[in-house]
Design a protein around this motif. Structure first.
Motif, PDB file in Angstrom:
ATOM      1  N   PHE A  22       0.811  -1.091  -0.007  1.00 41.17           N
ATOM      2  CA  PHE A  22      -0.105   0.074   0.161  1.00 41.17           C
ATOM      3  C   PHE A  22       0.840   1.129   0.073  1.00 41.17           C
ATOM      4  N   ASN A  23       0.344   2.340  -0.526  1.00 38.21           N
ATOM      5  CA  ASN A  23       1.098   3.634  -0.383  1.00 38.21           C
ATOM      6  C   ASN A  23      -0.001   4.610   0.149  1.00 38.21           C
ATOM      7  N   ALA A  24       0.778   5.674   0.841  1.00 34.13           N
ATOM      8  CA  ALA A  24      -0.242   6.492   1.499  1.00 34.13           C
ATOM      9  C   ALA A  24       0.553   8.035   1.222  1.00 34.13           C
ATOM     10  N   MET A  25      -0.611   8.720   0.997  1.00 30.22           N
ATOM     11  CA  MET A  25       0.085  10.229   0.537  1.00 30.22           C
ATOM     12  C   MET A  25      -0.905  11.441   0.726  1.00 30.22           C
ATOM     13  N   GLU A  36       4.508   7.815   1.732  1.00 34.25           N
ATOM     14  CA  GLU A  36       5.059   6.688   2.383  1.00 34.25           C
ATOM     15  C   GLU A  36       4.694   5.586   1.317  1.00 34.25           C
ATOM     16  N   ASP A  37       5.732   4.864   0.697  1.00 29.42           N
ATOM     17  CA  ASP A  37       5.271   3.794  -0.059  1.00 29.42           C
ATOM     18  C   ASP A  37       5.753   2.386   0.358  1.00 29.42           C
ATOM     19  N   ASP A  38       5.400   1.465  -0.439  1.00 27.20           N
ATOM     20  CA  ASP A  38       5.491   0.128   0.079  1.00 27.20           C
ATOM     21  C   ASP A  38       5.405  -0.528   1.532  1.00 27.20           C
ATOM     22  N   ILE A  39       4.262  -0.084   1.816  1.00 30.76           N
ATOM     23  CA  ILE A  39       3.562  -0.385   3.291  1.00 30.76           C
ATOM     24  C   ILE A  39       3.035  -1.849   3.097  1.00 30.76           C
ATOM     25  N   PRO A  40       3.818  -2.766   4.054  1.00 32.58           N
ATOM     26  CA  PRO A  40       2.922  -4.222   3.885  1.00 32.58           C
ATOM     27  C   PRO A  40       1.452  -4.523   4.003  1.00 32.58           C
ATOM     28  N   ALA A  45      -0.914   0.970   6.511  1.00 29.79           N
ATOM     29  CA  ALA A  45      -0.880   2.205   5.479  1.00 29.79           C
ATOM     30  C   ALA A  45      -1.738   3.089   6.487  1.00 29.79           C
ATOM     31  N   LYS A  46      -2.851   2.565   7.159  1.00 31.57           N
ATOM     32  CA  LYS A  46      -3.737   3.548   8.036  1.00 31.57           C
ATOM     33  C   LYS A  46      -2.938   4.544   9.006  1.00 31.57           C
ATOM     34  N   THR A  47      -1.995   3.708   9.645  1.00 36.00           N
ATOM     35  CA  THR A  47      -0.970   4.372  10.727  1.00 36.00           C
ATOM     36  C   THR A  47      -0.021   5.295  10.023  1.00 36.00           C
ATOM     37  N   ALA A  48       0.485   4.953   8.878  1.00 39.41           N
ATOM     38  CA  ALA A  48       1.372   6.102   8.176  1.00 39.41           C
ATOM     39  C   ALA A  48       0.440   7.213   7.563  1.00 39.41           C
ATOM     40  N   ALA A  61      -5.097  12.083   4.136  1.00 42.05           N
ATOM     41  CA  ALA A  61      -4.276  11.286   3.156  1.00 42.05           C
ATOM     42  C   ALA A  61      -5.162  10.429   2.758  1.00 42.05           C
ATOM     43  N   MET A  62      -4.519   9.936   1.395  1.00 39.01           N
ATOM     44  CA  MET A  62      -5.148   8.776   0.612  1.00 39.01           C
ATOM     45  C   MET A  62      -4.265   7.628   0.713  1.00 39.01           C
ATOM     46  N   ILE A  63      -5.116   6.330   0.577  1.00 36.35           N
ATOM     47  CA  ILE A  63      -4.322   5.285   0.763  1.00 36.35           C
ATOM     48  C   ILE A  63      -4.615   4.343  -0.487  1.00 36.35           C
ATOM     49  N   TYR A  64      -3.602   3.970  -1.320  1.00 37.08           N
ATOM     50  CA  TYR A  64      -3.822   3.199  -2.633  1.00 37.08           C
ATOM     51  C   TYR A  64      -3.240   1.694  -2.198  1.00 37.08           C
ATOM     52  N   ALA A  65      -4.205   0.611  -2.835  1.00 41.23           N
ATOM     53  CA  ALA A  65      -3.811  -0.593  -2.791  1.00 41.23           C
ATOM     54  C   ALA A  65      -3.015  -0.917  -4.166  1.00 41.23           C
ATOM     55  N   VAL A  66      -1.943  -1.795  -3.961  1.00 43.58           N
ATOM     56  CA  VAL A  66      -1.079  -1.818  -5.301  1.00 43.58           C
ATOM     57  C   VAL A  66      -0.790  -3.444  -5.542  1.00 43.58           C
ATOM     58  N   THR A  67      -1.316  -4.025  -6.497  1.00 42.51           N
ATOM     59  CA  THR A  67      -1.053  -5.428  -6.902  1.00 42.51           C
ATOM     60  C   THR A  67       0.204  -5.777  -7.429  1.00 42.51           C
TER      61      THR A  67
END
Length: 87
Positions: A22-25, A36-40, A45-48, A61-67
């Motif tokens: 996940f990425n948060a920004m 912050e990128d590459d969050i497991p 990601a919510k904490t970040a 902040a926005m959180i994105y899931a990455v496959t």
């Protein structure tokens, strides 16, 4: 009878379930982000995201899931709830 989920929300929920990270920004303007990128995990990601919001008062902040394939989806309350529902 309840409302049926939108197909895009179902797709995004599948991406959240399949996410490798996940990425948060927060957008700071003109191509600038605090991120912050590459969050497991989503919980991490919510904490970040909370840390990023603390550094950027008044911004959400926005959180994105990455496959693994590089597909991504923004995590919203709707898509998060759908992702938690067994399919």
């Amino acid at each position: 009878m309840g409302k049926h989920p939108h197909p895009t929300d179902l797709r995004d929920a599948a991406y959240i379930r399949a996410a490798t990270h996940f990425n948060a920004m927060v957008f700071r303007g003109r191509g600038r982000y605090d991120r912050e990128d590459d969050i497991p995990t989503l919980e991490q990601a919510k904490t970040a995201a909370a840390r990023i919001e603390a550094r950027n008062p008044g911004r959400r902040a926005m959180i994105y899931a990455v496959t693994a394939e590089g597909r991504s989806a923004m995590v919203t309350p709707t898509t998060e709830a759908l992702a938690a529902t067994p399919r």
